[in-house]
Design a protein around this motif. Structure first.
Motif, PDB file in Angstrom:
ATOM      1  N   SER A 334       0.645  -1.210   0.092  1.00  0.00           N
ATOM      2  CA  SER A 334       0.115   0.031   0.057  1.00  0.00           C
ATOM      3  C   SER A 334       0.829   1.222   0.024  1.00  0.00           C
ATOM      4  O   SER A 334       0.452   2.429  -0.506  1.00  0.00           O
ATOM      5  N   ALA A 335       2.134   1.102   0.464  1.00  0.00           N
ATOM      6  CA  ALA A 335       2.927   2.097   0.563  1.00  0.00           C
ATOM      7  C   ALA A 335       3.583   2.714  -0.737  1.00  0.00           C
ATOM      8  O   ALA A 335       3.991   3.719  -1.070  1.00  0.00           O
ATOM      9  N   PHE A 341       6.176   5.715  -7.157  1.00  0.00           N
ATOM     10  CA  PHE A 341       5.746   6.620  -5.920  1.00  0.00           C
ATOM     11  C   PHE A 341       6.824   8.036  -5.963  1.00  0.00           C
ATOM     12  O   PHE A 341       6.420   9.258  -5.713  1.00  0.00           O
ATOM     13  N   ARG A 344       5.310  10.196  -8.476  1.00  0.00           N
ATOM     14  CA  ARG A 344       4.277  10.803  -8.055  1.00  0.00           C
ATOM     15  C   ARG A 344       4.521  12.091  -7.178  1.00  0.00           C
ATOM     16  O   ARG A 344       4.088  13.138  -7.303  1.00  0.00           O
ATOM     17  N   LYS A 345       5.510  11.776  -6.498  1.00  0.00           N
ATOM     18  CA  LYS A 345       6.075  12.843  -5.525  1.00  0.00           C
ATOM     19  C   LYS A 345       6.527  14.146  -6.404  1.00  0.00           C
ATOM     20  O   LYS A 345       6.316  15.224  -5.954  1.00  0.00           O
ATOM     21  N   GLY A 350      -1.411  14.461  -4.636  1.00  0.00           N
ATOM     22  CA  GLY A 350      -1.904  14.228  -3.355  1.00  0.00           C
ATOM     23  C   GLY A 350      -2.028  13.045  -2.828  1.00  0.00           C
ATOM     24  O   GLY A 350      -0.977  12.307  -2.577  1.00  0.00           O
ATOM     25  N   ASN A 351      -3.106  12.381  -2.830  1.00  0.00           N
ATOM     26  CA  ASN A 351      -3.111  10.981  -2.279  1.00  0.00           C
ATOM     27  C   ASN A 351      -3.089  10.086  -3.450  1.00  0.00           C
ATOM     28  O   ASN A 351      -3.268   9.960  -4.426  1.00  0.00           O
ATOM     29  N   GLY A 352      -2.370   8.959  -2.910  1.00  0.00           N
ATOM     30  CA  GLY A 352      -2.086   7.545  -3.880  1.00  0.00           C
ATOM     31  C   GLY A 352      -3.559   7.139  -4.095  1.00  0.00           C
ATOM     32  O   GLY A 352      -4.743   7.271  -3.416  1.00  0.00           O
ATOM     33  N   PRO A 353      -3.641   6.631  -5.193  1.00  0.00           N
ATOM     34  CA  PRO A 353      -4.794   5.881  -5.915  1.00  0.00           C
ATOM     35  C   PRO A 353      -4.999   4.783  -5.059  1.00  0.00           C
ATOM     36  O   PRO A 353      -4.150   3.933  -4.248  1.00  0.00           O
TER      37      PRO A 353
ATOM     38  N   LEU B  78       2.943   4.579  12.474  1.00  0.00           N
ATOM     39  CA  LEU B  78       3.055   3.770  11.215  1.00  0.00           C
ATOM     40  C   LEU B  78       2.047   4.321  10.385  1.00  0.00           C
ATOM     41  O   LEU B  78       2.087   4.571   9.098  1.00  0.00           O
ATOM     42  N   MET B  82       2.768   6.381   6.812  1.00  0.00           N
ATOM     43  CA  MET B  82       2.420   5.721   5.567  1.00  0.00           C
ATOM     44  C   MET B  82       1.255   6.624   4.639  1.00  0.00           C
ATOM     45  O   MET B  82       1.415   6.674   3.620  1.00  0.00           O
ATOM     46  N   GLN B  85       3.350  10.602   4.934  1.00  0.00           N
ATOM     47  CA  GLN B  85       4.902  10.775   4.381  1.00  0.00           C
ATOM     48  C   GLN B  85       4.860  10.395   3.027  1.00  0.00           C
ATOM     49  O   GLN B  85       4.979  10.625   1.967  1.00  0.00           O
ATOM     50  N   LEU B  86       4.208   8.824   2.918  1.00  0.00           N
ATOM     51  CA  LEU B  86       4.443   8.067   1.724  1.00  0.00           C
ATOM     52  C   LEU B  86       2.995   8.024   0.701  1.00  0.00           C
ATOM     53  O   LEU B  86       2.927   7.808  -0.220  1.00  0.00           O
ATOM     54  N   GLN B  87       2.194   9.050   1.168  1.00  0.00           N
ATOM     55  CA  GLN B  87       0.934   9.252   0.556  1.00  0.00           C
ATOM     56  C   GLN B  87       0.184   7.985  -0.053  1.00  0.00           C
ATOM     57  O   GLN B  87      -0.372   8.081  -0.879  1.00  0.00           O
ATOM     58  N   ALA B  88       0.183   6.928   0.905  1.00  0.00           N
ATOM     59  CA  ALA B  88      -0.563   5.922   0.412  1.00  0.00           C
ATOM     60  C   ALA B  88      -1.889   6.191   0.776  1.00  0.00           C
ATOM     61  O   ALA B  88      -2.399   6.960   1.390  1.00  0.00           O
ATOM     62  N   ASN B  89      -2.923   5.281  -0.093  1.00  0.00           N
ATOM     63  CA  ASN B  89      -4.280   5.548   0.343  1.00  0.00           C
ATOM     64  C   ASN B  89      -4.647   5.192   1.764  1.00  0.00           C
ATOM     65  O   ASN B  89      -4.392   4.288   2.107  1.00  0.00           O
ATOM     66  N   VAL B  90      -5.179   6.359   2.371  1.00  0.00           N
ATOM     67  CA  VAL B  90      -5.365   6.019   3.836  1.00  0.00           C
ATOM     68  C   VAL B  90      -6.391   4.947   4.123  1.00  0.00           C
ATOM     69  O   VAL B  90      -6.229   4.422   5.073  1.00  0.00           O
TER      70      VAL B  90
END
Lengths: 355, 307
Positions: A334-335, A341, A344-345, A350-353, B78, B82, B85-90
């Motif tokens: 997920s990270a 990544f 994207r940065k 903004g948020n990941g897909p 953590l 995630m 910082q890592l902009q993963a999907n919450v």
């Protein structure tokens, strides 16, 4: 060369994740005082040690693949369907009831049961979709809550009205299905049943559907960019209904093949305690909702689970090490700690897909 | 009917309310900074387990509460790392956190206590019960309001404190601004990332307390997956309460009451399956009265969608 790199890229992430998961698992093994190499060897043996264990792993993977496919479809459309467990349970219950009470020859019972199972799962899932479309109820929450309602309801049905009172076993279960309505086993004396073939078929069909049909394209658009999709005239409510229905239908199918191919009856808790539904969701997350990837990830997760059981039988290490490995896998994936990544940065997204 | 609505029903409603309320407050703070925290369930479970471990190791209530908070802080860190910082999907991170919590607590149960399923120690001392001097002598109210664990009363204070903080202090307004429009907040020099981290950590601490109330509040025991969906009910309470502390308290009160009602109904010759369903059914019904933000609005928001 470029082709090779591009082909390898989607694999890089899961591989890295797997290595991280195994590393964390190793730490857990050391904590309980086991030997890492020996434990992992036992794990491998438990999953793929011989033909018996391989078929066992495949049999466990069957419902996980089907559920994973369903969740993948919903995720692709941008809907967090977390209700696989309830959809699976209701599907299994309907399949069992249909197979018991539908008059006619065995093959008719079998087909009727599978249809009923898919329908029940689909309706339960579409109900959550309807609540979202009609009343703006957050789908993620409703699907989760509907799980509890479905499992309690199914539990009630097999504890009181449909309880098997013929045998001496005082378990909450329906009567045994007619032998003619059983899903055939693929190999005599092994647990792998024809449901696995259905799971593979489903994988290929879903892949083709997503890739080569208009509806599949619309679904991907809706999940990828809802604004763009609505601008292009995609009917969100209708698509939500469709994708949720199919998603739940696949979960219902998973429950049905478990009932028709493994247990031959609906036994309370037999589907929920192995955590098939959550494993399916994990497989989807692991594969980024790609149908074929989901099937492979489901196999991996099933192997981790059967391997974990083998490990527990032959070493002092508890089974839960494999669930820790699975969770770390998901977190790591997920990270999105890879090339995409960084890209994207740079783009300042903004948020990941979700996928 | 008079048997159903007696004093102890209301008293137990207050006990049931506390874990949901504390977790929901945590969820509300996260929601206020634009992070939809689905990991409440997992954080609560970790809190419940580590409270028992802390109690087992130290034997002191204060230390076990601190230990529970410490453990949940690690895990919420953590989550924060995630998703911020890592902009993963919450949502995905939240789900993964739930898996991790379930696996880890079950594993640790085996590793530390060498038991499967549940750990129970009758010699363990739970959270102390407070008896409020004047109130406990009032016939009916005394029984309902007095004699609960410390955390029940603490949660009421936390609600008031949070409400004051969010709507009456500068730093609280900054927190709201950071969630409302991160870009605008940044342009004013507000440290959005830092605020988000702070919010997630605060949420973690609250979930730790919620878990401690679960495992040390009424009986001193831990069972696998003992949160049983309370984290998700807390999420609904967060939404119903529109993420304001007072609203969240009202919503949690409803759910706590339903939970104690469902336990009470089991004595009424109803099948337990149906009584267990009550809280979940009521939660869904309650959602009818809550209008979720339109998905279009969410799609336009830069902070990712909550679906």
């Amino acid at each position: 060369m470029d082709k090779l790199v591009n082909g390898f890229k989607p694999l890089l992430q899961p591989l890295l994740a797997l290595i991280a998961g195994l590393a964390v698992g190793a730490i857990a093994i050391v904590i309980v005082g086991g030997s890492v190499t020996e434990t992992y060897a036992e794990m491998w043996k438990g999953a793929f040690g011989n033909f018996y264990f391989v078929t066992n792993t495949l049999a466990r993977a069957t419902p996980i693949i089907l559920i994973g496919l369903g969740v993948a479809l919903a995720f692709r459309a941008g809907f967090f369907n977390m209700g696989s467990e309830g959809q699976m349970v209701l599907g299994a219950l309907s399949a069992a009831v249909t197979a018991i009470y539908l008059p006619g020859p065995g093959w008719l019972k079998l087909i009727g049961a599978i249809m009923a199972g898919m329908l029940a799962g689909g309706i339960w899932s579409a109900f959550a979709g309807w609540l979202d479309a009609r009343f703006r109820m957050n789908l993620l929450i409703t699907t989760l809550l509907l799980n509890y309602i479905a499992t309690y309801f199914a539990g009630y049905v097999v504890t009181y009205p449909l309880k098997d009172t013929t045998g001496s076993a005082a378990m909450a279960q329906t009567v045994m299905l007619d032998k003619a309505a059983w899903l055939p086993k693929l190999f005599q004396g092994y647990s792998l049943h024809a449901g696995f073939v259905l799971a593979l078929l489903g994988t290929i069909l879903l892949y083709l559907f997503m890739k080569h049909t208009v509806k599949g394209y619309e679904i991907r658009m809706l999940g990828g960019n809802p604004l763009f999709a609505s601008y292009g005239g995609v009917q969100r409510g209708q698509l939500m209904f469709l994708s949720m229905f199919v998603s739940g239908g696949l979960a219902g199918l998973a429950g049905s093949v478990e009932v028709l191919g493994t247990q031959y009856r609906y036994l309370d808790g037999a589907l929920t305690s192995p955590g098939y539904a959550w494993s399916g969701i994990m497989a989807t997350l692991l594969a980024g909702s790609h149908p074929i990837g989901t099937a492979i990830a489901a196999l991996l997760i099933a192997a981790l689970q059967t391997g974990g059981m083998g490990m527990e039988r032959n070493t002092e290490v508890p089974l839960e090490v494999s669930s820790i490995i699975q969770a770390v896998l998901i977190l790591f994936v997920s990270a999105k700690l890879t090339y995409s990544f960084i890209k994207r940065k740079k783009a300042g997204a903004g948020n990941g897909p979700a996928v | 009917m008079d048997q159903l609505f007696d004093v102890s029903l209301f008293a137990s409603a207050l006990r049931m309310l506390t874990p949901i309320l504390l977790a929901a407050l945590g969820g509300a703070i996260c929601a206020r900074v634009g992070l939809f925290n689905v990991g409440l369930e997992g954080l609560m479970l970790i809190g419940a387990f580590s409270a028992i471990v802390g109690n087992y190791l130290t034997g002191s209530i204060a230390l076990s509460l601190l230990f529970a908070i410490g453990c949940t802080l690690v895990f919420s860190m953590l989550f924060a790392y995630m998703s911020i910082q890592l902009q993963a999907n919450v949502i995905v991170v939240g789900i993964a956190l739930n898996f991790l919590a379930l696996g880890l607590t079950t594993f640790s149960l085996r590793a530390i206590f060498d038991v499967k399923g549940a750990y129970y120690d009758k010699n363990m001392v739970g959270l102390p019960k407070l008896h409020i001097p004047i109130v406990e002598d009032i016939p009916w109210l005394g029984f309902v309001l007095s004699g609960h664990s410390v955390l029940v009363y603490a949660s009421v204070l936390i609600v008031a404190a949070l409400h004051y903080y969010l709507f009456r202090t500068v730093s609280g307004f900054r927190l709201l601004a950071a969630g409302e429009n991160p870009t605008a907040a940044r342009s004013l020099g507000i440290k959005v990332t830092r605020i988000q981290y702070g919010a997630v950590l605060l949420c973690g601490a609250l979930c730790g307390l919620a878990g401690a109330q679960l495992s040390l509040g009424n009986v001193t025991m831990f069972t696998e997956g003992m949160t049983a969906g309370r984290g998700f009910i807390a999420l609904v309470a967060t939404m119903l309460g529109q993420s304001t502390p007072l609203g969240v308290a009202g919503a949690s009160l409803l759910f706590g009451f339903m939970e104690s009602l469902s336990i009470r109904l089991q004595g009424f010759a109803l099948p337990t399956h149906f009584t267990m369903m009550v809280p979940y059914v009521v939660t869904i019904l309650a959602m009818l009265f809550f209008k979720d933000k339109g998905y279009m609005q969410e799609a336009r928001k830069s902070s990712g969608s909550s679906r």
